[in-house]
Write a protein that holds these residues in place. Structure first.
Motif, PDB file in Angstrom:
ATOM      1  N   VAL A   1       0.832  -1.198   0.000  1.00 49.44           N
ATOM      2  CA  VAL A   1       0.000   0.000   0.000  1.00 49.44           C
ATOM      3  C   VAL A   1       0.873   1.257   0.000  1.00 49.44           C
ATOM      4  O   VAL A   1       0.609   2.209  -0.746  1.00 49.44           O
ATOM      5  CB  VAL A   1      -0.958  -0.016   1.205  1.00 49.44           C
ATOM      6  CG1 VAL A   1      -1.659   1.339   1.365  1.00 49.44           C
ATOM      7  CG2 VAL A   1      -1.993  -1.125   1.043  1.00 49.44           C
ATOM      8  N   ASP A   2       1.926   1.262   0.797  1.00 42.56           N
ATOM      9  CA  ASP A   2       2.831   2.418   0.834  1.00 42.56           C
ATOM     10  C   ASP A   2       3.458   2.666  -0.538  1.00 42.56           C
ATOM     11  O   ASP A   2       3.636   3.826  -0.948  1.00 42.56           O
ATOM     12  CB  ASP A   2       3.936   2.195   1.866  1.00 42.56           C
ATOM     13  CG  ASP A   2       3.466   2.423   3.293  1.00 42.56           C
ATOM     14  OD1 ASP A   2       2.409   3.061   3.477  1.00 42.56           O
ATOM     15  OD2 ASP A   2       4.154   1.966   4.227  1.00 42.56           O
ATOM     16  N   ARG A   3       3.806   1.605  -1.238  1.00 47.12           N
ATOM     17  CA  ARG A   3       4.400   1.748  -2.566  1.00 47.12           C
ATOM     18  C   ARG A   3       3.405   2.404  -3.536  1.00 47.12           C
ATOM     19  O   ARG A   3       3.773   3.280  -4.336  1.00 47.12           O
ATOM     20  CB  ARG A   3       4.835   0.381  -3.096  1.00 47.12           C
ATOM     21  CG  ARG A   3       5.547   0.456  -4.455  1.00 47.12           C
ATOM     22  CD  ARG A   3       6.121  -0.882  -4.862  1.00 47.12           C
ATOM     23  NE  ARG A   3       5.086  -1.885  -5.065  1.00 47.12           N
ATOM     24  CZ  ARG A   3       4.877  -2.927  -4.264  1.00 47.12           C
ATOM     25  NH1 ARG A   3       5.640  -3.098  -3.190  1.00 47.12           N
ATOM     26  NH2 ARG A   3       3.918  -3.795  -4.516  1.00 47.12           N
ATOM     27  N   LEU A   4       2.139   1.996  -3.452  1.00 46.55           N
ATOM     28  CA  LEU A   4       1.124   2.598  -4.313  1.00 46.55           C
ATOM     29  C   LEU A   4       0.912   4.072  -3.965  1.00 46.55           C
ATOM     30  O   LEU A   4       0.736   4.900  -4.855  1.00 46.55           O
ATOM     31  CB  LEU A   4      -0.195   1.832  -4.184  1.00 46.55           C
ATOM     32  CG  LEU A   4      -0.182   0.370  -4.628  1.00 46.55           C
ATOM     33  CD1 LEU A   4      -1.584  -0.227  -4.551  1.00 46.55           C
ATOM     34  CD2 LEU A   4       0.368   0.214  -6.040  1.00 46.55           C
ATOM     35  N   LEU A   5       0.912   4.379  -2.685  1.00 46.66           N
ATOM     36  CA  LEU A   5       0.754   5.777  -2.275  1.00 46.66           C
ATOM     37  C   LEU A   5       1.907   6.634  -2.789  1.00 46.66           C
ATOM     38  O   LEU A   5       1.702   7.763  -3.260  1.00 46.66           O
ATOM     39  CB  LEU A   5       0.675   5.877  -0.753  1.00 46.66           C
ATOM     40  CG  LEU A   5      -0.584   5.291  -0.100  1.00 46.66           C
ATOM     41  CD1 LEU A   5      -0.465   5.346   1.417  1.00 46.66           C
ATOM     42  CD2 LEU A   5      -1.835   6.035  -0.557  1.00 46.66           C
ATOM     43  N   LYS A   6       3.103   6.084  -2.723  1.00 48.57           N
ATOM     44  CA  LYS A   6       4.279   6.819  -3.200  1.00 48.57           C
ATOM     45  C   LYS A   6       4.238   7.023  -4.710  1.00 48.57           C
ATOM     46  O   LYS A   6       4.537   8.114  -5.211  1.00 48.57           O
ATOM     47  CB  LYS A   6       5.547   6.067  -2.815  1.00 48.57           C
ATOM     48  CG  LYS A   6       6.824   6.743  -3.285  1.00 48.57           C
ATOM     49  CD  LYS A   6       8.058   5.936  -2.893  1.00 48.57           C
ATOM     50  CE  LYS A   6       9.328   6.600  -3.412  1.00 48.57           C
ATOM     51  NZ  LYS A   6      10.544   5.803  -3.038  1.00 48.57           N
ATOM     52  N   ASN A   7       3.836   5.980  -5.429  1.00 50.64           N
ATOM     53  CA  ASN A   7       3.891   6.031  -6.895  1.00 50.64           C
ATOM     54  C   ASN A   7       2.672   6.690  -7.533  1.00 50.64           C
ATOM     55  O   ASN A   7       2.766   7.250  -8.625  1.00 50.64           O
ATOM     56  CB  ASN A   7       4.047   4.618  -7.461  1.00 50.64           C
ATOM     57  CG  ASN A   7       5.385   3.998  -7.116  1.00 50.64           C
ATOM     58  OD1 ASN A   7       6.349   4.701  -6.799  1.00 50.64           O
ATOM     59  ND2 ASN A   7       5.470   2.674  -7.157  1.00 50.64           N
ATOM     60  N   HIS A   8       1.514   6.586  -6.858  1.00 53.56           N
ATOM     61  CA  HIS A   8       0.276   7.044  -7.488  1.00 53.56           C
ATOM     62  C   HIS A   8      -0.505   8.059  -6.649  1.00 53.56           C
ATOM     63  O   HIS A   8      -1.485   8.631  -7.145  1.00 53.56           O
ATOM     64  CB  HIS A   8      -0.635   5.843  -7.782  1.00 53.56           C
ATOM     65  CG  HIS A   8       0.017   4.797  -8.630  1.00 53.56           C
ATOM     66  ND1 HIS A   8       0.193   4.952  -9.986  1.00 53.56           N
ATOM     67  CD2 HIS A   8       0.565   3.593  -8.308  1.00 53.56           C
ATOM     68  CE1 HIS A   8       0.806   3.873 -10.472  1.00 53.56           C
ATOM     69  NE2 HIS A   8       1.044   3.046  -9.471  1.00 53.56           N
ATOM     70  N   GLY A   9      -0.108   8.239  -5.411  1.00 53.28           N
ATOM     71  CA  GLY A   9      -0.808   9.189  -4.561  1.00 53.28           C
ATOM     72  C   GLY A   9      -2.061   8.654  -3.903  1.00 53.28           C
ATOM     73  O   GLY A   9      -2.700   9.328  -3.096  1.00 53.28           O
ATOM     74  N   HIS A  10      -2.432   7.447  -4.255  1.00 51.97           N
ATOM     75  CA  HIS A  10      -3.593   6.795  -3.643  1.00 51.97           C
ATOM     76  C   HIS A  10      -3.464   5.285  -3.853  1.00 51.97           C
ATOM     77  O   HIS A  10      -2.655   4.822  -4.671  1.00 51.97           O
ATOM     78  CB  HIS A  10      -4.910   7.315  -4.234  1.00 51.97           C
ATOM     79  CG  HIS A  10      -5.067   7.037  -5.698  1.00 51.97           C
ATOM     80  ND1 HIS A  10      -5.923   6.103  -6.200  1.00 51.97           N
ATOM     81  CD2 HIS A  10      -4.456   7.595  -6.786  1.00 51.97           C
ATOM     82  CE1 HIS A  10      -5.852   6.094  -7.523  1.00 51.97           C
ATOM     83  NE2 HIS A  10      -4.959   6.992  -7.903  1.00 51.97           N
ATOM     84  N   ALA A  11      -4.259   4.521  -3.102  1.00 52.03           N
ATOM     85  CA  ALA A  11      -4.203   3.065  -3.189  1.00 52.03           C
ATOM     86  C   ALA A  11      -5.595   2.499  -2.969  1.00 52.03           C
ATOM     87  O   ALA A  11      -6.368   3.007  -2.152  1.00 52.03           O
ATOM     88  CB  ALA A  11      -3.237   2.498  -2.144  1.00 52.03           C
ATOM     89  N   PHE A  12      -5.888   1.434  -3.704  1.00 51.77           N
ATOM     90  CA  PHE A  12      -7.169   0.724  -3.555  1.00 51.77           C
ATOM     91  C   PHE A  12      -6.853  -0.710  -3.162  1.00 51.77           C
ATOM     92  O   PHE A  12      -6.181  -1.429  -3.885  1.00 51.77           O
ATOM     93  CB  PHE A  12      -7.943   0.763  -4.880  1.00 51.77           C
ATOM     94  CG  PHE A  12      -9.367   0.295  -4.777  1.00 51.77           C
ATOM     95  CD1 PHE A  12      -9.688  -0.999  -4.417  1.00 51.77           C
ATOM     96  CD2 PHE A  12     -10.405   1.175  -5.049  1.00 51.77           C
ATOM     97  CE1 PHE A  12     -11.001  -1.415  -4.327  1.00 51.77           C
ATOM     98  CE2 PHE A  12     -11.732   0.774  -4.958  1.00 51.77           C
ATOM     99  CZ  PHE A  12     -12.034  -0.528  -4.601  1.00 51.77           C
ATOM    100  N   LEU A  13      -7.337  -1.123  -1.994  1.00 51.20           N
ATOM    101  CA  LEU A  13      -7.137  -2.488  -1.531  1.00 51.20           C
ATOM    102  C   LEU A  13      -8.417  -3.285  -1.794  1.00 51.20           C
ATOM    103  O   LEU A  13      -9.473  -2.971  -1.250  1.00 51.20           O
ATOM    104  CB  LEU A  13      -6.786  -2.506  -0.041  1.00 51.20           C
ATOM    105  CG  LEU A  13      -6.262  -3.824   0.532  1.00 51.20           C
ATOM    106  CD1 LEU A  13      -5.395  -3.559   1.768  1.00 51.20           C
ATOM    107  CD2 LEU A  13      -7.388  -4.779   0.899  1.00 51.20           C
ATOM    108  N   LEU A  14      -8.301  -4.304  -2.635  1.00 49.46           N
ATOM    109  CA  LEU A  14      -9.424  -5.191  -2.920  1.00 49.46           C
ATOM    110  C   LEU A  14      -9.256  -6.450  -2.069  1.00 49.46           C
ATOM    111  O   LEU A  14      -8.314  -7.220  -2.251  1.00 49.46           O
ATOM    112  CB  LEU A  14      -9.453  -5.557  -4.410  1.00 49.46           C
ATOM    113  CG  LEU A  14     -10.726  -6.251  -4.902  1.00 49.46           C
ATOM    114  CD1 LEU A  14     -11.901  -5.282  -4.873  1.00 49.46           C
ATOM    115  CD2 LEU A  14     -10.527  -6.784  -6.328  1.00 49.46           C
ATOM    116  N   ASP A  15     -10.150  -6.625  -1.110  1.00 47.57           N
ATOM    117  CA  ASP A  15     -10.083  -7.708  -0.133  1.00 47.57           C
ATOM    118  C   ASP A  15     -10.889  -8.885  -0.677  1.00 47.57           C
ATOM    119  O   ASP A  15     -12.131  -8.819  -0.750  1.00 47.57           O
ATOM    120  CB  ASP A  15     -10.664  -7.192   1.191  1.00 47.57           C
ATOM    121  CG  ASP A  15     -10.210  -7.958   2.401  1.00 47.57           C
ATOM    122  OD1 ASP A  15      -9.252  -8.734   2.294  1.00 47.57           O
ATOM    123  OD2 ASP A  15     -10.818  -7.761   3.478  1.00 47.57           O
ATOM    124  N   CYS A  16     -10.219  -9.962  -1.069  1.00 46.16           N
ATOM    125  CA  CYS A  16     -10.811 -11.007  -1.915  1.00 46.16           C
ATOM    126  C   CYS A  16     -11.207 -12.248  -1.109  1.00 46.16           C
ATOM    127  O   CYS A  16     -10.347 -12.925  -0.535  1.00 46.16           O
ATOM    128  CB  CYS A  16      -9.816 -11.411  -2.998  1.00 46.16           C
ATOM    129  SG  CYS A  16      -9.210 -10.030  -4.000  1.00 46.16           S
TER     130      CYS A  16
END
Length: 261
Positions: free
Chosen positions: A130-145
């Motif tokens: 999640v931190d990597r997505l925040l750094k690279n894209h400014g936001h993150a979506f977690l899909l809990d499967c």
């Protein structure tokens, strides 16, 4: 199907797909081999990695390596905050799905060892994703499967509803905006699948670091009724597996397209 890719700002969490139980943990159980087989059939979210993640780059999916009967990474670590702990099913299960003893009493050292081996590394990996997505894209979506049994099991709090929806969407008041709920519900319904919100299961996972504090992290739990794709007696795939996989993946693809970046 393998050509489908999720947006780069999405990470998939698959907590209950594994049936692996290490030998040293097996020695803690008080049920026999046949009972354990039934428990694994009841409690495993069978084939959910394949259902949601087929063709996805491994870095985009975080899958628990062991069965939830070993450690349930979806639970709060501290039983004080975990609703299911009163059923003996906190992060470390002491009871089975039938509310019968599953494990012998374990020491605090044994509990710590289980959490250190399986719970903490899993959550560290998820948090880093999640931190990597925040750094690279400014936001993150977690899909809990997830998936869920077509009939309620004794451990569940509400066992009255014997007719269950096809798809359950689990939400969080802070991390799941209304437009997300509407977009995903709409796309599943377009596939002819019935949808319920937070029933029979509710909530969605967010790393503790971001929970209730970072609105850049969005999360949604998807639960698929196992009767749609599984022989629930044997735990084997039903002949309908591929068609349901296509419906699920197409629904997710269109929902993500509609919510955009």
């Amino acid at each position: 199907m393998n050509a489908f890719q999720y947006p780069e700002w999405v990470v998939l969490h698959v907590p209950h797909d594994s049936q692996m139980i290490p030998r040293d943990v097996l020695s803690q159980f008080v049920i026999n081999e046949d009972e354990l087989k039934c428990e694994l059939i009841n409690m495993t979210d069978h084939f959910t990695y394949e259902l949601y993640c087929a063709g996805v780059h491994p870095d985009q999916a975080v899958k628990a390596p062991v069965s939830r009967l070993v450690v349930d990474v979806e639970r709060f670590e501290d039983d004080t905050y975990e609703m299911m702990a009163e059923r003996g099913m906190g992060a470390i299960y002491m009871s089975s799905s039938q509310l019968q003893p599953l494990r012998r009493e374990i020491t605090q050292l044994e509990r710590k060892s289980l959490l250190d081996q399986y719970y903490h590394p899993h959550h560290l990996k998820l948090t880093q994703s999640v931190d990597r997505l925040l750094k690279n894209h400014g936001h993150a979506f977690l899909l809990d499967c997830h998936s869920f049994p077509s009939k309620p099991l004794p451990y569940e709090f509400d066992t009255a509803d014997q007719k269950r929806t096809d798809i359950c969407l689990g939400t969080d008041s802070f991390h799941t905006p209304k437009n997300i709920i509407e977009a995903f519900a709409t796309e599943f319904e377009k596939q002819g699948l019935s949808v319920a919100i937070n029933t029979p299961f509710s909530g969605t996972l967010v790393p503790q670091k971001h929970y209730q504090s970072d609105s850049r992290v969005t999360s949604l739990m998807i639960e698929v009724n196992r009767a749609l794709y599984l022989d629930e007696i044997t735990g084997y795939k039903a002949s309908s597996f591929q068609s349901i996989q296509i419906k699920v993946r197409e629904s997710l693809h269109r929902a993500f397209a509609s919510v955009g970046t």
